[in-house]
Design a protein around this motif. Structure first.
Motif, PDB file in Angstrom:
ATOM      1  N   VAL A   5       0.866  -1.174   0.000  1.00  0.00           N
ATOM      2  CA  VAL A   5       0.000   0.000   0.000  1.00  0.00           C
ATOM      3  C   VAL A   5       0.905   1.228   0.000  1.00  0.00           C
ATOM      4  CG1 VAL A   5      -1.899  -1.104   1.214  1.00  0.00           C
ATOM      5  CG2 VAL A   5      -0.126   0.002   2.517  1.00  0.00           C
ATOM      6  N   LYS A  38      -4.033   2.947   0.657  1.00  0.00           N
ATOM      7  CA  LYS A  38      -4.389   2.807  -0.746  1.00  0.00           C
ATOM      8  C   LYS A  38      -3.405   1.856  -1.406  1.00  0.00           C
ATOM      9  CE  LYS A  38      -4.654   5.938  -4.659  1.00  0.00           C
ATOM     10  NZ  LYS A  38      -4.484   7.358  -4.950  1.00  0.00           N
ATOM     11  N   THR A  98      -9.020   2.397  -5.881  1.00  0.00           N
ATOM     12  CA  THR A  98      -8.348   3.594  -5.383  1.00  0.00           C
ATOM     13  C   THR A  98      -8.773   3.982  -3.975  1.00  0.00           C
ATOM     14  OG1 THR A  98     -10.052   4.884  -6.454  1.00  0.00           O
ATOM     15  CG2 THR A  98      -7.987   4.623  -7.652  1.00  0.00           C
ATOM     16  N   SER A  99      -9.529   3.121  -3.306  1.00  0.00           N
ATOM     17  CA  SER A  99      -9.950   3.506  -1.960  1.00  0.00           C
ATOM     18  C   SER A  99      -8.792   3.332  -0.985  1.00  0.00           C
ATOM     19  CB  SER A  99     -11.130   2.659  -1.507  1.00  0.00           C
ATOM     20  OG  SER A  99     -10.672   1.421  -1.024  1.00  0.00           O
ATOM     21  N   TYR A 100      -8.907   4.015   0.140  1.00  0.00           N
ATOM     22  CA  TYR A 100      -7.831   3.962   1.138  1.00  0.00           C
ATOM     23  C   TYR A 100      -8.052   2.840   2.142  1.00  0.00           C
ATOM     24  CZ  TYR A 100      -5.511   8.180  -0.371  1.00  0.00           C
ATOM     25  OH  TYR A 100      -4.791   9.087  -1.091  1.00  0.00           O
ATOM     26  N   LYS A 127      -7.495  -0.594   1.869  1.00  0.00           N
ATOM     27  CA  LYS A 127      -6.903  -1.907   1.622  1.00  0.00           C
ATOM     28  C   LYS A 127      -6.033  -2.307   2.804  1.00  0.00           C
ATOM     29  CE  LYS A 127      -8.881  -2.711  -2.122  1.00  0.00           C
ATOM     30  NZ  LYS A 127     -10.205  -2.738  -1.538  1.00  0.00           N
ATOM     31  N   SER A 154      -8.366   6.563   5.669  1.00  0.00           N
ATOM     32  CA  SER A 154      -9.052   5.284   5.747  1.00  0.00           C
ATOM     33  C   SER A 154     -10.363   5.479   6.493  1.00  0.00           C
ATOM     34  CB  SER A 154      -8.210   4.272   6.499  1.00  0.00           C
ATOM     35  OG  SER A 154      -6.928   4.224   5.976  1.00  0.00           O
TER      36      SER A 154
END
Lengths: 209, 153
Positions: free
Chosen positions: B43, B70, B78-80, B82, B124
């Motif tokens: 990430v 991310k 593309t979301s934060y 992960k 996040s």
């Protein structure tokens, strides 16, 4: 054969090699200081667990919605005001403390709060409940946690100064250096028990996202 | 006249023999202080939130780290939110296995002191962190640390 002087070895490139290594380490080094807000999770409750009934006035409700807006006890608030509100709640001392091992702790003698009827009874009964949304930003959530911890730190420091003449931070620091000191441990525990940190995290809602 | 003519002389060479010593000294310093990252970050380096009430993590060998942020690889979106465990992107359901694996590396009497450090990006969502927290509770890994840098805001 003619005697020859030992030819000197050319060490000029040694520095270059050392520099090469040095630069490699410089680049790969991460000077990470691992620090963070530590928390202890509560244990998983058994299946037949019935949560105890807690008086409404002993709960300090902190809500965060998915727009990162803060609501405290039903009213909107800015994060910067949260610490003082939490202090006022914890330090209220409006009634009797909880019963510990059959002994009543009685009313809070060291509290300097308003002793209001509608706020918490005793620091050891005061529960801060943080409810956030699944969509809340983590940074904001942590800031809120930090403010709540700051409230406790301030209260503990104050009490420790009063009782032992030094702040709680210093007290803890000296205990860390001298783990076997029973007298010191007693002091630390005394302050900790006077203002126990009771911050619970409620199951987050999922209205947004 | 030629008697007084100055002898042509080049600049005397500066003695650089001590240079390698100095460089080696620096080198050793860095070699000793360096901790090699044992896991490759999958990430993006999380932008840690900052806080004032931070405590230093002690006993590095007893700390297991979970990264949240991310993903570098665009195929994960593309979301934060992960989660990275060990070397790969995983889901919250893999957390118990990760903890049990970490636990097996530590002698039994040290296991109660194990801490899980959550390094999550500021952006996040709390939901992701909660998922991790619930899974941690399932395997009784109760000591956690929300990684944050020291400072105001």
């Amino acid at each position: 054969m003619a005697r020859r002087e030992n030819p000197e070895i050319n060490a000029g490139s040694m520095a270059d090699i050392a520099f090469l290594l040095l630069i490699f380490f410089l680049v790969t080094t991460t000077m990470n200081v691992d620090s963070g807000i530590s928390k202890k999770l509560s244990e998983k409750p058994p299946a037949d667990y019935v949560p105890p009934i807690i008086k409404e006035k002993n709960i300090f409700e902190v809500n965060l919605n998915f727009r990162n807006e803060l609501q405290v006890e039903g009213e909107r608030m800015e994060i910067k005001d949260l610490k003082d509100a939490a202090i006022a709640f914890i330090d209220n001392g409006g009634g009797e403390g909880k019963i510990e091992e059959g002994v009543k702790t009685g009313p809070c003698t060291y509290c300097k709060g308003e002793k209001s009827e509608s706020s918490s009874d005793h620091p050891n009964k005061a529960i801060i409940s943080v409810l956030s949304d699944r969509g809340t930003e983590y940074g904001v959530y942590l800031k809120v946690q930090n403010e709540l911890l700051r409230a406790y730190t301030e209260l503990r420091n104050r009490l420790s100064k009063e009782r032992y003449g030094i702040s709680f931070d210093e007290l803890e620091e000296s205990y860390k250096d001298d783990r076997n000191n029973v007298a010191l441990q007693k002091k630390v525990d005394d302050i900790k028990n006077s203002y126990p940190q009771i911050i619970s995290d409620a199951e987050p809602t999922s209205s947004g996202n | 006249m030629s008697k007084f003519r100055k002898k042509k002389k080049g600049m005397p060479a500066v003695n650089t023999a001590a240079l390698p010593d100095i460089v080696f000294m620096l080198l050793f310093f860095f070699m000793v202080t360096t901790t090699m990252r044992e896991t490759e970050l999958q990430v993006e380096n999380p932008r840690l939130p900052s806080a004032t009430e931070v405590k230093k993590l002690e006993h590095k060998s007893l700390v297991s780290t979970i990264y949240v942020g991310k993903a570098k690889d665009a195929k994960y979106g593309t979301s934060y939110n992960k989660i990275q465990l060990n070397d790969k992107i995983a889901s919250a359901d893999d957390v118990p296995a990760f903890i049990i694996n970490e636990r097996s590396k530590v002698p039994e009497n040290q296991q109660p002191f194990m801490t899980t450090s959550i390094k999550a990006d500021k952006e996040s969502n709390v939901g992701t962190i909660t998922d991790i927290r619930l899974k941690l509770r399932d395997v009784n890994a109760l000591k956690i640390s929300y990684s944050a840098s020291k400072g105001d805001n």
